[in-house]
Motif scaffolding. Structure first.
Motif, PDB file in Angstrom:
ATOM      1  N   UNK A 110       0.726  -1.600   0.376  1.00 56.40           N
ATOM      2  CA  UNK A 110       0.200   0.202   0.074  1.00 56.40           C
ATOM      3  C   UNK A 110       1.458   1.527   0.024  1.00 56.40           C
ATOM      4  N   UNK A 111       0.766   1.815  -0.540  1.00 51.65           N
ATOM      5  CA  UNK A 111       0.809   3.476  -1.402  1.00 51.65           C
ATOM      6  C   UNK A 111       1.404   4.103   0.518  1.00 51.65           C
ATOM      7  N   UNK A 112       2.516   4.575   1.285  1.00 50.28           N
ATOM      8  CA  UNK A 112       2.336   5.171   2.310  1.00 50.28           C
ATOM      9  C   UNK A 112       1.228   6.319   2.457  1.00 50.28           C
ATOM     10  N   UNK A 113       1.037   6.925   1.751  1.00 52.60           N
ATOM     11  CA  UNK A 113       0.011   7.968   1.531  1.00 52.60           C
ATOM     12  C   UNK A 113      -1.430   7.547   1.943  1.00 52.60           C
ATOM     13  N   UNK A 114      -1.974   6.267   1.283  1.00 55.13           N
ATOM     14  CA  UNK A 114      -2.592   5.884   1.197  1.00 55.13           C
ATOM     15  C   UNK A 114      -3.131   4.876   2.770  1.00 55.13           C
ATOM     16  N   UNK A 115      -1.982   4.634   3.230  1.00 55.36           N
ATOM     17  CA  UNK A 115      -2.287   3.538   4.431  1.00 55.36           C
ATOM     18  C   UNK A 115      -2.871   4.616   5.795  1.00 55.36           C
ATOM     19  N   UNK A 116      -1.736   6.302   5.392  1.00 52.31           N
ATOM     20  CA  UNK A 116      -2.212   6.881   6.495  1.00 52.31           C
ATOM     21  C   UNK A 116      -3.658   7.231   6.081  1.00 52.31           C
ATOM     22  N   UNK A 117      -3.945   7.360   4.853  1.00 50.30           N
ATOM     23  CA  UNK A 117      -5.463   8.348   4.546  1.00 50.30           C
ATOM     24  C   UNK A 117      -6.783   6.928   5.444  1.00 50.30           C
ATOM     25  N   UNK A 118      -6.248   5.428   5.274  1.00 54.30           N
ATOM     26  CA  UNK A 118      -6.908   4.401   5.668  1.00 54.30           C
ATOM     27  C   UNK A 118      -6.758   4.536   7.391  1.00 54.30           C
ATOM     28  N   UNK A 119      -5.241   4.971   7.472  1.00 56.92           N
ATOM     29  CA  UNK A 119      -5.853   5.008   8.830  1.00 56.92           C
ATOM     30  C   UNK A 119      -6.429   5.804  10.188  1.00 56.92           C
ATOM     31  N   UNK A 120      -6.840   7.094   8.651  1.00 64.43           N
ATOM     32  CA  UNK A 120      -7.266   8.559   9.653  1.00 64.43           C
ATOM     33  C   UNK A 120      -8.397   7.931   9.350  1.00 64.43           C
ATOM     34  N   UNK A 121      -9.119   7.390   7.966  1.00 67.74           N
ATOM     35  CA  UNK A 121     -10.278   7.199   8.388  1.00 67.74           C
ATOM     36  C   UNK A 121     -10.810   5.707   8.859  1.00 67.74           C
ATOM     37  N   UNK A 122      -9.792   4.262   9.526  1.00 64.54           N
ATOM     38  CA  UNK A 122     -10.730   3.699  10.787  1.00 64.54           C
ATOM     39  C   UNK A 122     -10.659   4.921  11.978  1.00 64.54           C
ATOM     40  N   UNK A 123     -10.311   5.162  12.209  1.00 66.12           N
ATOM     41  CA  UNK A 123      -9.838   6.138  13.482  1.00 66.12           C
ATOM     42  C   UNK A 123     -10.927   7.219  13.204  1.00 66.12           C
ATOM     43  N   UNK A 124     -11.527   7.875  12.527  1.00 68.20           N
ATOM     44  CA  UNK A 124     -12.567   8.875  12.449  1.00 68.20           C
ATOM     45  C   UNK A 124     -14.203   7.974  12.368  1.00 68.20           C
ATOM     46  N   UNK A 125     -14.139   6.676  12.394  1.00 70.02           N
ATOM     47  CA  UNK A 125     -14.709   5.248  11.731  1.00 70.02           C
ATOM     48  C   UNK A 125     -15.298   5.458  13.175  1.00 70.02           C
ATOM     49  N   UNK A 126     -13.963   5.486  14.149  1.00 71.79           N
ATOM     50  CA  UNK A 126     -14.347   4.604  15.699  1.00 71.79           C
ATOM     51  C   UNK A 126     -15.662   5.616  16.437  1.00 71.79           C
ATOM     52  N   UNK A 127     -15.444   7.517  15.546  1.00 74.18           N
ATOM     53  CA  UNK A 127     -15.773   8.005  16.895  1.00 74.18           C
ATOM     54  C   UNK A 127     -17.045   8.319  16.052  1.00 74.18           C
ATOM     55  N   UNK A 128     -17.542   8.006  14.352  1.00 76.53           N
ATOM     56  CA  UNK A 128     -18.635   8.040  14.217  1.00 76.53           C
ATOM     57  C   UNK A 128     -19.488   6.599  14.935  1.00 76.53           C
ATOM     58  N   UNK A 129     -18.729   5.700  15.087  1.00 76.94           N
ATOM     59  CA  UNK A 129     -19.932   4.276  15.193  1.00 76.94           C
ATOM     60  C   UNK A 129     -20.073   4.490  17.124  1.00 76.94           C
TER      61      UNK A 129
END
Length: 265
Positions: free
Chosen positions: A1-20
């Motif tokens: 996975x591209x390093x910047x995409x990896x960071x985006x995925x981590x950010x999305x999952x962290x936001x997902x935790x807030x949302x759930x």
């Protein structure tokens, strides 16, 4: 996975935790009205801040454009376009269909994209030129040759009723020749579903840059095409250059897009 995409995925999952967490306690959302049928909750804002903070840990010089006001100037050619909770009305109503949308632009073009559905645990992601994936599996648009028996996603302009009759006419022209249609309440997921071959096509007017940025690249990387209502390429560029100027968006495999555009014209 591209390093910047990896960071985006981590950010999305962290936001997902807030949302759930917020979804499980919707009695305390602090709902505010931004406009006609347009709402924001404290969860939208918290999720956006979570995404920005997570990405800034790795890329402090990047710029940010977020739906909920998270605009940060940068000192590089990279800009993150964020919709922390696409489908807020669904979220407020308890309808489990919404997503985090994160796109990274390099010199004005989408280079990395993530759409994350925290309820279903579905992560749609792609890097430019490397294909789109859903939880690690390659995605492809459908191979429909015309509108017959297709499922087309769309949305009528519920926020701008002045254009309702015009859009209803366009909607009728397309849907009467299609097999069925869907109106889900989340543009990011509609585009991700086109990329995944769940929908054959999608069209909608009035989208903002954060609604379409990540989904546009997902569709293109799955073999699809994205145009405006007149068949011109890159409605995202028009919207970024002058907010509100994009002439709608149409997505799907090239033949489906051609058929939809023909009817929209």
């Amino acid at each position: 996975m591209h390093p910047m995409l990896n960071i985006a995925v981590r950010a999305a999952r962290a936001a997902g935790n807030v949302i759930t967490r917020g979804y499980e306690n919707r009695d305390d959302l602090d709902i505010q009205k931004k406009g006609s049928q347009d709402y924001v909750t404290k969860i939208d804002k918290e999720a956006e801040l979570t995404i920005i903070n997570k990405i800034q840990q790795s890329y402090p010089d990047h710029a940010f454009v977020g739906e909920e006001g998270g605009r940060v100037e940068g000192n590089s050619d990279f800009t993150w376009v964020i919709d922390p909770l696409d489908g807020t009305s669904n979220f407020i109503a308890g309808i489990p269909h919404f997503a985090v949308s994160i796109a990274l632009l390099y010199k004005g073009k989408v280079d990395q994209a993530v759409v994350f559905d925290p309820i279903r645990g579905e992560l749609f992601a792609c890097s430019k030129g490397s294909g789109a994936q859903l939880n690690g599996y390659r995605l492809r648009c459908t191979k429909a040759k015309d509108l017959n028996n297709t499922i087309i996603a769309t949305a009528l302009p519920f926020r701008n009723k002045a254009n309702f009759d015009e859009e209803l006419t366009r909607f009728t022209r397309v849907v009467k020749d299609a097999g069925d249609f869907r109106r889900s309440g989340s543009a990011a997921l509609d585009l991700a579903y086109v990329a995944a071959g769940r929908y054959d096509g999608y069209f909608e007017k009035g989208l903002k840059a954060w609604d379409m940025a990540a989904g546009e690249l997902l569709v293109k990387e799955s073999g699809g095409l994205v145009t405006d209502y007149a068949g011109n390429n890159d409605p995202l560029y028009d919207e970024l250059k002058s907010p509100g100027s994009a002439n709608g968006l149409v997505a799907g495999n090239p033949r489906v897009v051609q058929n939809i555009v023909k009817r929209l014209k």
